[in-house]
Design an enzyme around this catalytic site. Structure first.
Site, PDB file in Angstrom:
ATOM      1  N   CYS A 183      43.037  40.318  80.896  1.00  0.00           N
ATOM      2  CA  CYS A 183      44.541  39.012  81.387  1.00  0.00           C
ATOM      3  C   CYS A 183      45.367  40.441  81.427  1.00  0.00           C
ATOM      4  O   CYS A 183      46.791  39.529  82.023  1.00  0.00           O
ATOM      5  CB  CYS A 183      44.411  38.468  80.271  1.00  0.00           C
ATOM      6  SG  CYS A 183      43.135  37.437  79.335  1.00  0.00           S
TER       7      CYS A 183
ATOM      8  N   GLN B 158      38.207  35.390  70.012  1.00  0.00           N
ATOM      9  CA  GLN B 158      37.274  36.844  69.749  1.00  0.00           C
ATOM     10  C   GLN B 158      36.320  36.827  68.632  1.00  0.00           C
ATOM     11  O   GLN B 158      35.580  36.956  68.594  1.00  0.00           O
ATOM     12  CB  GLN B 158      38.399  37.649  69.708  1.00  0.00           C
ATOM     13  CG  GLN B 158      39.226  37.994  70.956  1.00  0.00           C
ATOM     14  CD  GLN B 158      38.419  38.286  72.488  1.00  0.00           C
ATOM     15  OE1 GLN B 158      37.110  38.975  72.188  1.00  0.00           O
ATOM     16  NE2 GLN B 158      38.579  38.420  73.517  1.00  0.00           N
TER      17      GLN B 158
ATOM     18  N   GLY C 115      39.597  28.579  75.987  1.00  0.00           N
ATOM     19  CA  GLY C 115      40.444  28.374  74.601  1.00  0.00           C
ATOM     20  C   GLY C 115      42.026  28.575  75.019  1.00  0.00           C
ATOM     21  O   GLY C 115      42.613  28.165  74.137  1.00  0.00           O
ATOM     22  N   THR C 116      42.205  28.743  76.433  1.00  0.00           N
ATOM     23  CA  THR C 116      43.857  28.766  76.600  1.00  0.00           C
ATOM     24  C   THR C 116      44.361  27.632  76.139  1.00  0.00           C
ATOM     25  O   THR C 116      45.182  27.297  76.017  1.00  0.00           O
ATOM     26  CB  THR C 116      43.529  29.326  78.141  1.00  0.00           C
ATOM     27  OG1 THR C 116      43.405  30.633  78.240  1.00  0.00           O
ATOM     28  CG2 THR C 116      45.753  29.045  78.566  1.00  0.00           C
TER      29      THR C 116
ATOM     30  N   ALA D 273      33.763  28.877  74.492  1.00  0.00           N
ATOM     31  CA  ALA D 273      31.939  29.668  74.537  1.00  0.00           C
ATOM     32  C   ALA D 273      32.089  30.416  74.981  1.00  0.00           C
ATOM     33  O   ALA D 273      30.921  31.018  74.784  1.00  0.00           O
ATOM     34  CB  ALA D 273      31.617  28.225  75.511  1.00  0.00           C
ATOM     35  N   HIS D 274      32.512  30.930  77.159  1.00  0.00           N
ATOM     36  CA  HIS D 274      32.616  32.105  77.188  1.00  0.00           C
ATOM     37  C   HIS D 274      32.731  33.802  76.456  1.00  0.00           C
ATOM     38  O   HIS D 274      32.110  34.675  76.791  1.00  0.00           O
ATOM     39  CB  HIS D 274      32.987  32.047  78.301  1.00  0.00           C
ATOM     40  CG  HIS D 274      34.460  32.255  78.766  1.00  0.00           C
ATOM     41  ND1 HIS D 274      34.940  34.231  78.624  1.00  0.00           N
ATOM     42  CD2 HIS D 274      35.989  32.075  78.065  1.00  0.00           C
ATOM     43  CE1 HIS D 274      36.504  33.980  78.729  1.00  0.00           C
ATOM     44  NE2 HIS D 274      36.891  32.876  78.158  1.00  0.00           N
TER      45      HIS D 274
ATOM     46  N   THR E 188      36.701  13.257  81.951  1.00  0.00           N
ATOM     47  CA  THR E 188      35.615  12.494  81.646  1.00  0.00           C
ATOM     48  C   THR E 188      34.551  14.504  81.191  1.00  0.00           C
ATOM     49  O   THR E 188      34.798  14.771  82.003  1.00  0.00           O
ATOM     50  CB  THR E 188      35.009  12.678  82.772  1.00  0.00           C
ATOM     51  OG1 THR E 188      35.383  10.951  83.396  1.00  0.00           O
ATOM     52  CG2 THR E 188      33.513  12.736  83.293  1.00  0.00           C
TER      53      THR E 188
HETATM   54  N1  PLP Z   1      42.670  33.655  73.052  1.00  0.00           N
HETATM   55  C1  PLP Z   1      42.326  35.352  73.268  1.00  0.00           C
HETATM   56  C2  PLP Z   1      41.823  35.764  71.966  1.00  0.00           C
HETATM   57  C3  PLP Z   1      41.197  35.582  74.174  1.00  0.00           C
HETATM   58  O1  PLP Z   1      40.891  36.711  74.297  1.00  0.00           O
HETATM   59  C4  PLP Z   1      41.416  34.507  75.021  1.00  0.00           C
HETATM   60  C5  PLP Z   1      40.403  35.047  76.546  1.00  0.00           C
HETATM   61  O2  PLP Z   1      40.757  36.253  77.022  1.00  0.00           O
HETATM   62  C6  PLP Z   1      42.234  33.335  75.240  1.00  0.00           C
HETATM   63  C7  PLP Z   1      42.869  32.819  74.228  1.00  0.00           C
HETATM   64  C8  PLP Z   1      41.898  32.638  76.351  1.00  0.00           C
HETATM   65  O3  PLP Z   1      40.430  31.798  76.711  1.00  0.00           O
HETATM   66  P1  PLP Z   1      39.792  31.533  77.953  1.00  0.00           P
HETATM   67  O4  PLP Z   1      39.972  32.332  78.595  1.00  0.00           O
HETATM   68  O5  PLP Z   1      38.717  30.641  77.416  1.00  0.00           O
HETATM   69  O6  PLP Z   1      41.234  30.541  78.388  1.00  0.00           O
END
Ligand code: PLP
Length: 412
Positions: free
Chosen positions: A346, A198, A91-92, A219-220, A256
């Site tokens: 985080c 989220q 997601g990041t 996905a996680h 890949t």
């Molecule tokens: N954005 C939000 C709102 C999140 O809560 C998180 C992870 O806690 C992320 C982005 C980052 O996602 P990822 O852990 O897949 O990098």
């Protein structure tokens, strides 16, 4: 205090939970357990079907077909065309690609807008843009954890090119009025990105009906595997890649592809879509029960964020006069085998510092010192909720009895 120091200094209120203790996981906002049905779908792609989707032979074609089947399921969760999905490693990375990738095409003096309580995966790319000379406005959410359309409207300027507001906040669980916010930005002529990491899989999202240009998810957070995310990019939206190489993912993310991860992501999206209604009703039931019981039993507890405009299984609490002790409650619950969070995984590195999310709500530095986040998910049971409702009032009581703050405590 850093996370390691916080762990070393943790008080022990009970013998520590170990591998033999039955653990209760109530930290689904941090990550979710892999659904066994997702694991089952992934297995062939971790074993015999290991091909590279770019290869021309049978192995490659099989991997390519699997990748596209996964893409179709991921797209279906948000009502997108599968050609508009770009897979990333998280997601990041999807957030970074959306923000830095579109900004790379800005021409002339540009202005961008985000909110002050975004995840660092959004805030840090905006800070980078700021260092590069782009003007950034950080809109404040209201004290109930919601960014109101009038606040965004006031921030827009003629040269606003990009707005990024999260669909649901990861610390509070509050749901943002994305439809109205996106509409405003569309009428204004800018691009609208939402971090739906989220929200995806928990709330219905349809990019066919909402003028969202870019949307990140992972996905996680929805019972899929770690290390795979996606960015939806509406057709016609131009952006530059951050990762250059062999040109995979339409040139927007070379590398890949993580075929097993994408298959797991697709299966997780399919299950979320099929089970969302039932699951969210069950989780809202748990949420309301936890809220009612804890507010009846713990005198100084208060809910942070809007009472019901929030994700189904998410609650965030403060403890009046004992805000900084939230971390001690977390450790007391951990000792009892119950996993919750003091905000966001985080931000564990900044344990003890005022939370920027609570500060963004207008909380003073004392009230911003701590909160306890409880986030329930697909495998949370009645028995798990019972364990929490036994343990948390007891933990609050034991802290209060040693605290010097008279007048706060647990209702008997
Ligand atoms: N954005 C939000 C709102 C999140 O809560 C998180 C992870 O806690 C992320 C982005 C980052 O996602 P990822 O852990 O897949 O990098």
């Amino acid at each position: 205090m850093g996370a390691d120091a916080a762990r070393r200094g943790r008080p022990r209120t009970a013998p520590p939970a170990d591998e033999t203790t039955e653990h209760v996981y109530l930290d689904h906002a941090a990550t979710t357990p892999l659904d066994p049905r997702v694991r089952h779908a992934m297995e062939p792609y971790l074993n015999g079907s290991f091909g590279n989707p770019s290869s021309l032979h049978w192995y490659g074609r099989k991997a390519h077909d699997a990748l596209e089947a996964g893409r179709a399921e991921v797209a279906a969760l948000i009502g997108a065309d599968s050609r508009d999905i770009v897979f990333t490693g998280s997601g990041t990375e999807a957030d970074n690609l959306a923000i830095l990738g579109t900004a790379a095409r800005f021409e002339g003096a540009s202005h961008v807008v985000t909110s002050a309580f975004e995840h660092p995966a959004v805030l840090e790319p905006f800070r980078l843009l700021e260092r590069r000379g782009v003007e950034v406005t950080y809109v404040a959410p209201d004290p109930d954890g919601i960014v109101r359309p009038h606040a965004l409207a006031a921030a827009l300027r003629p040269n606003t090119r990009l707005v990024s507001i999260m669909a649901a906040n990861n610390v509070l669980g509050t749901i943002q009025p994305v439809n109205e916010l996106a509409q405003l930005v569309r009428e204004h002529g800018g691009l609208f990105h939402t971090d739906a990491v989220q929200a995806a899989g928990k709330l219905p999202i349809d990019v066919g009906r909402t003028p969202i240009d870019l949307l990140s998810f992972s996905a996680h957070k929805l019972h899929g595997p770690k290390g795979v995310g996606a960015l939806y990019v509406r057709g016609g939206v131009g952006l530059e890649p951050l990762v250059l190489g062999g040109g995979q993912e339409r040139g927007l993310r070379s590398a890949t592809e993580n075929v097993a991860g994408v298959i797991g992501f697709g299966q997780a999206c399919l299950l979320a879509r099929a089970e969302m209604g039932e699951e969210s009703a069950r989780l809202v039931g748990f949420r309301e029960r936890v809220l009612e019981t804890l507010t009846a039993e713990i005198e100084n507890i208060y809910l942070i964020g809007h009472p019901y405009q929030r994700l189904p299984g998410y609650l965030c609490f403060g403890f009046s006069g004992q805000e900084a002790d939230a971390i001690r409650l977390l450790f007391a619950l951990d000792d009892a085998g119950i996993a919750v969070s003091s905000g966001s995984a985080c931000s564990a590195h900044n344990a003890g510092e005022p939370s920027y999310v609570l500060t963004a709500l207008g909380f003073d530095t004392i009230r911003a010192r701590g909160s306890l986040r409880i986030s329930m998910g697909r495998f949370t049971s009645d028995a798990d909720v019972d364990r929490l409702l036994d343990a948390l009032p007891a933990a609050a009581r034991s802290l209060t009895s040693i605290a010097s703050h008279a007048g706060f405590g647990v209702r008997s």
